[in-house]
Write an enzyme that holds these catalytic residues in place. Structure first.
Site, PDB file in Angstrom:
ATOM      1  N   CYS A 112       8.039 -11.183   4.807  1.00 13.26           N
ATOM      2  CA  CYS A 112       8.495 -10.025   4.009  1.00 13.26           C
ATOM      3  C   CYS A 112       7.717  -8.758   4.345  1.00 13.26           C
ATOM      4  O   CYS A 112       8.185  -7.649   4.102  1.00 13.26           O
ATOM      5  CB  CYS A 112       8.345 -10.322   2.525  1.00 13.26           C
ATOM      6  SG  CYS A 112       9.082 -11.889   2.078  1.00 13.26           S
ATOM      7  N   HIS A 257       9.673  -3.851  -1.066  1.00 16.72           N
ATOM      8  CA  HIS A 257      10.399  -5.022  -0.557  1.00 16.72           C
ATOM      9  C   HIS A 257      11.288  -5.554  -1.678  1.00 16.72           C
ATOM     10  O   HIS A 257      10.860  -5.631  -2.837  1.00 16.72           O
ATOM     11  CB  HIS A 257       9.382  -6.083  -0.133  1.00 16.72           C
ATOM     12  CG  HIS A 257      10.008  -7.416   0.121  1.00 16.72           C
ATOM     13  ND1 HIS A 257      11.054  -7.595   0.995  1.00 16.72           N
ATOM     14  CD2 HIS A 257       9.732  -8.648  -0.405  1.00 16.72           C
ATOM     15  CE1 HIS A 257      11.394  -8.868   1.005  1.00 16.72           C
ATOM     16  NE2 HIS A 257      10.618  -9.526   0.162  1.00 16.72           N
ATOM     17  N   ASN A 287      17.689 -10.802  -0.987  1.00 19.34           N
ATOM     18  CA  ASN A 287      16.435 -10.622  -0.254  1.00 19.34           C
ATOM     19  C   ASN A 287      16.699 -10.849   1.243  1.00 19.34           C
ATOM     20  O   ASN A 287      16.952 -11.973   1.669  1.00 19.34           O
ATOM     21  CB  ASN A 287      15.413 -11.635  -0.791  1.00 19.34           C
ATOM     22  CG  ASN A 287      14.056 -11.539  -0.109  1.00 19.34           C
ATOM     23  OD1 ASN A 287      13.912 -10.903   0.920  1.00 19.34           O
ATOM     24  ND2 ASN A 287      13.064 -12.200  -0.680  1.00 19.34           N
TER      25      ASN A 287
END
Ligand code: UT7
Length: 330
Positions: A112, A257, A287
């Site tokens: 990430c 994020h 995501n």
């Protein structure tokens, strides 16, 4: 000499997968997914679409915005946890698609936070004069590696596919550009969010039995990740501001994020920012790991959310654990 973000671009697959569609594969509900994560839909690739394909589309958009031809790119940095192949990295496949033989192509494997690690490397290359123009991409295909049974529901409802890219160039106007990047990792938590197999520690790297147990799918202790994310992300934002003698009051826009809307909201509140200062598009894409920040950035540019002179912070937290931030004068 500073590094400026000269162009942004993104690509998401056409196929929209709603929460309702997921209820056909596993025991879940639109209500649970929206309440726990804020996700309403995500995109999944159709058979045959590669990460390099998506990366190329995002890159061409970023190059167009920068007013540059692919030939201007002197180096590629590509972040992904879902490479098209075990090796070589997706970076060289993107390079092939863009027709840029000979330039360096570096793959970054920090999940990430991959886009921010990549940005830090590219920024150093540019500021030291090693390269003038770097293409930085975050790309992810999660959909082909998710456990779509009830066993995998805690993870599989969260992730989506997509790509985001920026063109980074050298600029000496002295005002604009990346002010600093701040990177962290803590491998004590490596197994809290990971894909254990296929693994080169074992011969063979994967077996039918392991696959039957679902050990090749990503696994996560969600609450543990959540707990750390809501501490580390505000911390990394503060670190970037402090390093530049600035405070939260100076910040115009935060692009975190996109892992969970509840994480984003907690980060916003902990920093004392207003809702419209923090970008969220997780409702539409889920995501997309290394791609969330560049996709959100490209959308922010197109949505008119950034004006010349604005102070922008990018922040991420995820598997590794890895986390970090970047502060940018737009
Ligand atoms: O980008 C990488 C970083 N990742 C993250 O930042 C993710 C961080 N973690 C999270 O976002 C949250 O922990 C989740 C969204 C993954 C889970 O939310 P939670 O509020 O922590 O739920 P939970 O894991 O405690 O699960 C609550 C219940 C459980 O049932 P019981 O044990 O209470 O009966 C789960 O089995 O919800 C169940 N559950 C589901 N139910 C319906 C788990 N997944 C699902 C699902 N649909 N998809």
């Amino acid at each position: 000499m500073r590094t400026v973000i000269a162009g942004t671009g993104f690509y998401v697959p056409d196929r929209v997968v709603t929460n309702e569609e997921l209820t056909r594969y596993m025991d879940t509900s639109d209500e649970w997914i929206v309440e726990r994560s804020g996700i309403r839909e995500r995109r999944w690739v159709d058979e045959g679409m590669s990460g390099a394909d998506m990366a190329r589309r995002a890159s061409l958009m970023a190059l167009e915005e920068a007013g540059l031809e692919p030939g201007a790119v002197e180096a590629i940095v590509l972040a992904t946890l879902s490479p098209d192949h075990f090796f070589p990295g997706t970076g060289v496949f993107l390079q092939k698609e863009l027709g840029l033989p000979g330039i360096p192509a570096l793959d970054v494997r920090t999940q990430c936070t991959g886009f921010l690690y990549g940005m830090s490397v590219a920024d150093a290359w540019i500021r030291t004069g090693q390269h003038k123009t770097v293409l930085l991409v975050g790309v992810e295909i999660h959909s082909t590696g998710l456990d779509l049974t009830t066993r995998g529901r805690d993870i599989s409802v969260l992730f989506g596919d997509g790509a985001g890219a920026v063109v980074l160039t050298a600029d000496d106007d002295g005002e604009r550009g990346i002010l600093s990047t701040h990177l962290h990792a803590d491998g004590r938590y490596a197994e809290v969010l990971w894909a254990e197999f296929a693994s080169s520690k074992h011969h063979p790297r994967i077996t039918r039995e392991l696959m039957d147990e679902g050990r090749h799918y990503p696994r996560m202790q969600g609450k543990e990740v959540f707990k750390h994310a809501i501490v580390r992300m505000p911390e990394a934002v503060q670190e970037a501001l402090t390093a530049n003698g600035l405070t939260v009051a100076d910040l115009d826009l935060l692009i975190p994020h996109q892992a969970n809307l509840r994480i984003t909201q907690m980060v916003q509140r902990r920093l004392g920012l207003s809702e419209d200062q923090v970008v969220s598009n997780i409702d539409r894409y889920g995501n997309t790991t290394a791609a969330t920040i560049p996709i959100a950035l490209a959308e922010s540019v197109r949505g008119g959310r950034l004006e010349r002179g604005n102070l922008l912070c990018l922040v991420a937290f995820g598997s590794g654990f890895t986390w970090g931030s970047a502060l940018v004068r737009w």
